[in-house]
Design a protein around this motif. Sequence first.
Motif, PDB file in Angstrom:
ATOM      1  N   THR A 108       0.852  -1.182   0.000  1.00  0.00           N
ATOM      2  CA  THR A 108       0.000   0.000   0.000  1.00  0.00           C
ATOM      3  C   THR A 108       0.893   1.239   0.000  1.00  0.00           C
ATOM      4  O   THR A 108       2.068   1.176   0.387  1.00  0.00           O
ATOM      5  N   ASP A 109       0.326   2.375  -0.402  1.00  0.00           N
ATOM      6  CA  ASP A 109       1.063   3.630  -0.335  1.00  0.00           C
ATOM      7  C   ASP A 109       1.495   3.914   1.093  1.00  0.00           C
ATOM      8  O   ASP A 109       2.596   4.425   1.328  1.00  0.00           O
ATOM      9  N   ASP A 110       0.641   3.576   2.061  1.00  0.00           N
ATOM     10  CA  ASP A 110       0.968   3.801   3.469  1.00  0.00           C
ATOM     11  C   ASP A 110       2.176   2.975   3.901  1.00  0.00           C
ATOM     12  O   ASP A 110       3.035   3.465   4.640  1.00  0.00           O
ATOM     13  N   GLU A 111       2.255   1.724   3.469  1.00  0.00           N
ATOM     14  CA  GLU A 111       3.406   0.881   3.822  1.00  0.00           C
ATOM     15  C   GLU A 111       4.696   1.468   3.264  1.00  0.00           C
ATOM     16  O   GLU A 111       5.725   1.507   3.955  1.00  0.00           O
ATOM     17  N   VAL A 112       4.639   1.935   2.039  1.00  0.00           N
ATOM     18  CA  VAL A 112       5.828   2.530   1.419  1.00  0.00           C
ATOM     19  C   VAL A 112       6.172   3.847   2.116  1.00  0.00           C
ATOM     20  O   VAL A 112       7.339   4.111   2.418  1.00  0.00           O
ATOM     21  N   ALA A 113       5.170   4.660   2.419  1.00  0.00           N
ATOM     22  CA  ALA A 113       5.400   5.945   3.087  1.00  0.00           C
ATOM     23  C   ALA A 113       6.056   5.753   4.452  1.00  0.00           C
ATOM     24  O   ALA A 113       6.966   6.498   4.821  1.00  0.00           O
ATOM     25  N   VAL A 114       5.623   4.758   5.208  1.00  0.00           N
ATOM     26  CA  VAL A 114       6.213   4.482   6.522  1.00  0.00           C
ATOM     27  C   VAL A 114       7.667   4.045   6.361  1.00  0.00           C
ATOM     28  O   VAL A 114       8.547   4.499   7.093  1.00  0.00           O
ATOM     29  N   ALA A 115       7.949   3.188   5.391  1.00  0.00           N
ATOM     30  CA  ALA A 115       9.331   2.745   5.156  1.00  0.00           C
ATOM     31  C   ALA A 115      10.212   3.923   4.753  1.00  0.00           C
ATOM     32  O   ALA A 115      11.350   4.042   5.214  1.00  0.00           O
ATOM     33  N   LEU A 116       9.688   4.815   3.914  1.00  0.00           N
ATOM     34  CA  LEU A 116      10.449   5.997   3.508  1.00  0.00           C
ATOM     35  C   LEU A 116      10.746   6.890   4.707  1.00  0.00           C
ATOM     36  O   LEU A 116      11.858   7.404   4.855  1.00  0.00           O
ATOM     37  N   ASP A 117       9.762   7.055   5.582  1.00  0.00           N
ATOM     38  CA  ASP A 117       9.938   7.881   6.773  1.00  0.00           C
ATOM     39  C   ASP A 117      10.974   7.272   7.713  1.00  0.00           C
ATOM     40  O   ASP A 117      11.795   7.982   8.298  1.00  0.00           O
ATOM     41  N   GLU A 118      10.955   5.954   7.852  1.00  0.00           N
ATOM     42  CA  GLU A 118      11.930   5.266   8.703  1.00  0.00           C
ATOM     43  C   GLU A 118      13.349   5.433   8.150  1.00  0.00           C
ATOM     44  O   GLU A 118      14.311   5.509   8.907  1.00  0.00           O
ATOM     45  N   ALA A 119      13.470   5.479   6.834  1.00  0.00           N
ATOM     46  CA  ALA A 119      14.781   5.599   6.194  1.00  0.00           C
ATOM     47  C   ALA A 119      15.355   7.002   6.295  1.00  0.00           C
ATOM     48  O   ALA A 119      16.566   7.190   6.262  1.00  0.00           O
ATOM     49  N   GLY A 120      14.497   7.997   6.397  1.00  0.00           N
ATOM     50  CA  GLY A 120      14.963   9.380   6.444  1.00  0.00           C
ATOM     51  C   GLY A 120      13.834  10.321   6.060  1.00  0.00           C
ATOM     52  O   GLY A 120      12.669   9.983   6.177  1.00  0.00           O
ATOM     53  N   GLU A 121      14.190  11.476   5.570  1.00  0.00           N
ATOM     54  CA  GLU A 121      13.187  12.476   5.203  1.00  0.00           C
ATOM     55  C   GLU A 121      12.821  12.347   3.730  1.00  0.00           C
ATOM     56  O   GLU A 121      13.019  13.263   2.925  1.00  0.00           O
ATOM     57  N   TYR A 122      12.273  11.176   3.381  1.00  0.00           N
ATOM     58  CA  TYR A 122      11.877  10.887   2.006  1.00  0.00           C
ATOM     59  C   TYR A 122      10.358  10.745   1.976  1.00  0.00           C
ATOM     60  O   TYR A 122       9.765  10.234   2.916  1.00  0.00           O
ATOM     61  N   THR A 123       9.767  11.164   0.879  1.00  0.00           N
ATOM     62  CA  THR A 123       8.306  11.107   0.789  1.00  0.00           C
ATOM     63  C   THR A 123       7.865  10.666  -0.603  1.00  0.00           C
ATOM     64  O   THR A 123       8.583  10.845  -1.588  1.00  0.00           O
ATOM     65  N   LEU A 124       6.665  10.098  -0.634  1.00  0.00           N
ATOM     66  CA  LEU A 124       6.047   9.807  -1.918  1.00  0.00           C
ATOM     67  C   LEU A 124       5.678  11.118  -2.570  1.00  0.00           C
ATOM     68  O   LEU A 124       5.148  12.016  -1.923  1.00  0.00           O
TER      69      LEU A 124
END
Length: 73
Positions: free
Chosen positions: A54-70
């Motif tokens: 889901t977009d939410d799963e990807v967004a959470v992983a991006l946030d955990e990695a740093g200041e990255y966003t969809l």
Amino acid sequence: MSTQTFAVTGLTCGHCVGAVTSELTVLAGVTDVQIDLVVDGTSTLRVTGDKPLTDDEVAVALDEAGEYTLASV
């Protein structure tokens, strides 16, 4: 198998690519992560796995990695 493509902002270097790749590969079912880096632009993220994320799963992983966003489309 499912391959999805996401537009991501905030990636600026190979370290960013590695951080995002690490966070996504630990998600259940993910078998491959590829990123076409566009420095200071919108990078392309491709995720292959057993099931779509889901977009939410990807967004959470991006946030955990740093200041990255969809990126908004």
